[in-house]
Design an enzyme around this catalytic site. Structure first.
Site, mmCIF file in Angstrom:
data_model
loop_
_atom_site.group_PDB
_atom_site.id
_atom_site.type_symbol
_atom_site.label_atom_id
_atom_site.label_comp_id
_atom_site.label_asym_id
_atom_site.label_seq_id
_atom_site.Cartn_x
_atom_site.Cartn_y
_atom_site.Cartn_z
ATOM 1 N N HIS A 9 81.357 34.624 51.966
ATOM 2 C CA HIS A 9 80.275 35.286 52.712
ATOM 3 C C HIS A 9 80.118 34.564 54.044
ATOM 4 C CE1 HIS A 9 75.919 37.080 52.523
ATOM 5 N NE2 HIS A 9 76.374 37.017 53.759
ATOM 6 N N HIS A 11 80.119 35.656 58.280
ATOM 7 C CA HIS A 11 80.245 36.620 59.383
ATOM 8 C C HIS A 11 80.896 35.889 60.543
ATOM 9 C CE1 HIS A 11 77.354 39.411 57.378
ATOM 10 N NE2 HIS A 11 76.896 38.270 56.885
ATOM 11 N N HIS A 189 75.822 43.548 51.084
ATOM 12 C CA HIS A 189 74.611 42.724 51.050
ATOM 13 C C HIS A 189 73.554 43.519 50.277
ATOM 14 C CE1 HIS A 189 76.553 40.525 54.227
ATOM 15 N NE2 HIS A 189 75.490 39.815 54.549
ATOM 16 N N GLU A 192 68.739 40.539 49.628
ATOM 17 C CA GLU A 192 68.465 39.400 50.520
ATOM 18 C C GLU A 192 66.978 39.505 50.896
ATOM 19 O OE1 GLU A 192 70.362 39.567 54.363
ATOM 20 O OE2 GLU A 192 70.078 37.417 54.765
ATOM 21 N N ASP A 270 77.247 32.151 55.494
ATOM 22 C CA ASP A 270 76.648 33.319 56.167
ATOM 23 C C ASP A 270 76.922 33.289 57.680
ATOM 24 O OD1 ASP A 270 75.357 35.755 56.082
ATOM 25 O OD2 ASP A 270 73.357 34.963 55.721
ATOM 26 N N ASP A 271 76.063 32.612 58.434
ATOM 27 C CA ASP A 271 76.207 32.530 59.896
ATOM 28 C C ASP A 271 76.018 31.069 60.301
ATOM 29 O OD1 ASP A 271 76.180 35.540 60.621
ATOM 30 O OD2 ASP A 271 74.471 35.292 59.278
HETATM 31 N N1 ADE Z 1 74.649 39.963 59.589
HETATM 32 C C1 ADE Z 1 74.935 38.683 59.835
HETATM 33 N N2 ADE Z 1 74.279 37.901 58.960
HETATM 34 C C2 ADE Z 1 73.571 38.716 58.141
HETATM 35 C C3 ADE Z 1 72.712 38.507 57.038
HETATM 36 N N3 ADE Z 1 72.393 37.306 56.574
HETATM 37 N N4 ADE Z 1 72.148 39.584 56.454
HETATM 38 C C4 ADE Z 1 72.415 40.796 56.912
HETATM 39 N N5 ADE Z 1 73.217 41.039 57.938
HETATM 40 C C5 ADE Z 1 73.798 40.011 58.554
HETATM 41 ZN ZN ZN Z 2 75.494 37.873 55.401
#
Ligand code: ADE
Ligand code: ZN
Length: 330
Positions: A9, A11, A189, A192, A270-271
């Site tokens: 996971h 991005h 997703h 969340e 994630d990011d």
């Molecule tokens: N796009 C990038 N990170 C995300 C996240 N945590 N949830 C939904 N969309 C995303």
């Molecule tokens: Zn994500």
């Protein structure tokens, strides 16, 4: 040596570090509304998913050429490798680029250049998962799937991301059906910020094989039982949950309860440029904040390879799993 893990996971646009953002802005003549990296970093205080997404989409303006996407992926792979990542299934958001006039081919070819040499250069095997923006119309997702047709040899699967609440999975039924007919793997997703029902819908309507996040399953006991019974992997992102205020502090993260319940949890970043850490940092953080035992960490690493789409390379999966079992914690 770090614990060997798979990252499921991630991005790629969320790996854009402030330094690279300014470098690419200068290269492409793009003006950012921040004076420097220090000022930009100060903007990394988020109230929720949407407040993060606003900055995430804004900074994408610096990504324009194949080389930009190549440099972005190369920087991520170097960092991931240093933290023990041996296999990465990488999300990208083509609609966010196409809307800015950057073609699907530019994105995929650029990423492919870095991914194509990743095993040799970084020791990281890779796959690409194309995500659809759930706050855009389903027709746009379908057009994006069409635009991806020439590149499907490079794309393993599809995912669903962006603003969750108000955009239930069922909106994308046809797109997921079309992707399944094309032989693409499916993830989404769910849970969340959205309710547990979105997790059920992603499984039943979209036929997904993994749930990204899935945190809110803990509000529904029957759903937890189902996820355990069906061995549905969840790709959790603990540092992301804290930064986006899904969880108040890391010490309150439900990961230990989820593992105790028998859920097939994995830990991911994630990011990472926005949330304070890459995959290994997430493992380190849950280890110290939640007091996870070495066996729990080993279980998370094992789960990451079991949940990965490594069916085309069972030899790599077996080798990584053996390394996880033999790993000695420092
Ligand atoms: N796009 C990038 N990170 C995300 C996240 N945590 N949830 C939904 N969309 C995303
Ligand atoms: Zn994500």
């Amino acid at each position: 040596m770090p614990l060997p893990i798979a990252e499921l996971h991630l991005h790629i646009e969320g790996t854009l570090e402030p330094e690279l953002a300014f470098e690419l802005a200068a290269r492409n003549g793009v003006k950012l509304r921040y004076a420097d990296t220090e000022e930009l970093r100060k903007a990394y205080l988020f109230d929720d998913l949407q407040s993060f997404l606003n900055l995430y989409y804004e900074l994408m303006a610096v990504l324009r050429t194949e080389r930009d996407f190549e440099d972005l992926a190369d920087a991520y792979l170097a960092r991931a490798a240093a933290q023990g990542v041996r296999h990465a299934e990488i999300f990208f958001d083509p609609q966010a680029h196409i809307a800015r006039g950057v073609a699907m081919g530019t994105v995929v070819e650029g990423l492919s250049r870095a991914l194509g040499r990743s095993v040799d250069r970084h020791g990281v095997s890779t796959q690409l998962i194309m995500c659809f923006l759930r706050d855009e119309p389903a027709e746009s997702a379908m057009a994006t799937l069409e635009a991806a047709r020439p590149y499907l040899d490079r794309i393993t699967g599809i995912g669903l991301d962006s603003a969750e609440v108000g955009h239930p999975p069922a909106k994308f039924r046809e797109v997921y059906e079309a992707a399944a007919r094309l032989g693409l793997r499916r993830v989404a997703h769910a849970g969340e910020e959205g309710p547990p029902e979105y997790i059920t819908e992603a499984l039943d309507v979209l036929g997904v094989e993994r749930i990204d996040h899935g945190l809110r399953c803990m509000e529904d006991e029957a759903l937890v039982e189902r996820l355990v019974r069906e061995r549905v992997p969840l790709t959790l992102c603990p540092l992301s949950n804290v930064r986006l205020r899904t969880v108040d502090v890391l010490a309150d993260h439900p990961l230990p309860a989820m593992l105790d319940a028998g859920l097939l949890c994995t830990v991911n970043s994630d990011d990472p440029a926005y949330f304070g850490g890459y995959a290994g940092d997430n493992y380190d953080a849950v280890r110290s904040a939640l007091g996870l035992s070495e066996e729990r960490l080993r279980e998370l690493a094992r789960n990451s390879f079991l949940a990965s789409f490594l069916e085309h390379d069972e030899e790599l999966r077996a080798r990584c799993l053996a390394e996880v079992e033999a790993y000695e914690f420092g």
